[in-house]
Design a protein around this motif. Sequence first.
Motif: not given
Length: 119
Positions: A7-11, A28-29, A93-94, A114-118
């Motif tokens: 979920l970190l980056g592109v889900p 997805v949310m 991953d969170v 991997g990036g921002e959440l979602l």
Amino acid sequence: MDDAVRLLGVPRRTTPSGEITLPPGQAVMLAAYLAVRAEWVARDELTALLWPDAEPKRGRHNLSQLLYAVRRSPWGHDVEGEPRRVRWAVACDVADFRRAAAEGDWGRAAELYGGELLE
């Protein structure tokens, strides 16, 4: 992480047979919320979160429809439900990121980020 949700980056969901990008939207949310919680969540809590202004009967119906959509997706087939609660018991991953950060394992935390959440 085999068979995990990222979920970190592109889900996306990583499985032994490949990676599936999770499409944007309410399904997805909901799935992301369940993955991060990593425990049973009351259906009433989910309806209040997703449809705070809806009548209870309408909120329950909306949740049932949304869960149906999640379970029929190629990535959410293993979301579990009982009459009063729901969960998605999948590696996320969170949780791994939080654990690494809490333990001060900054190298592992950076690897997991991997990036921002979602994103």
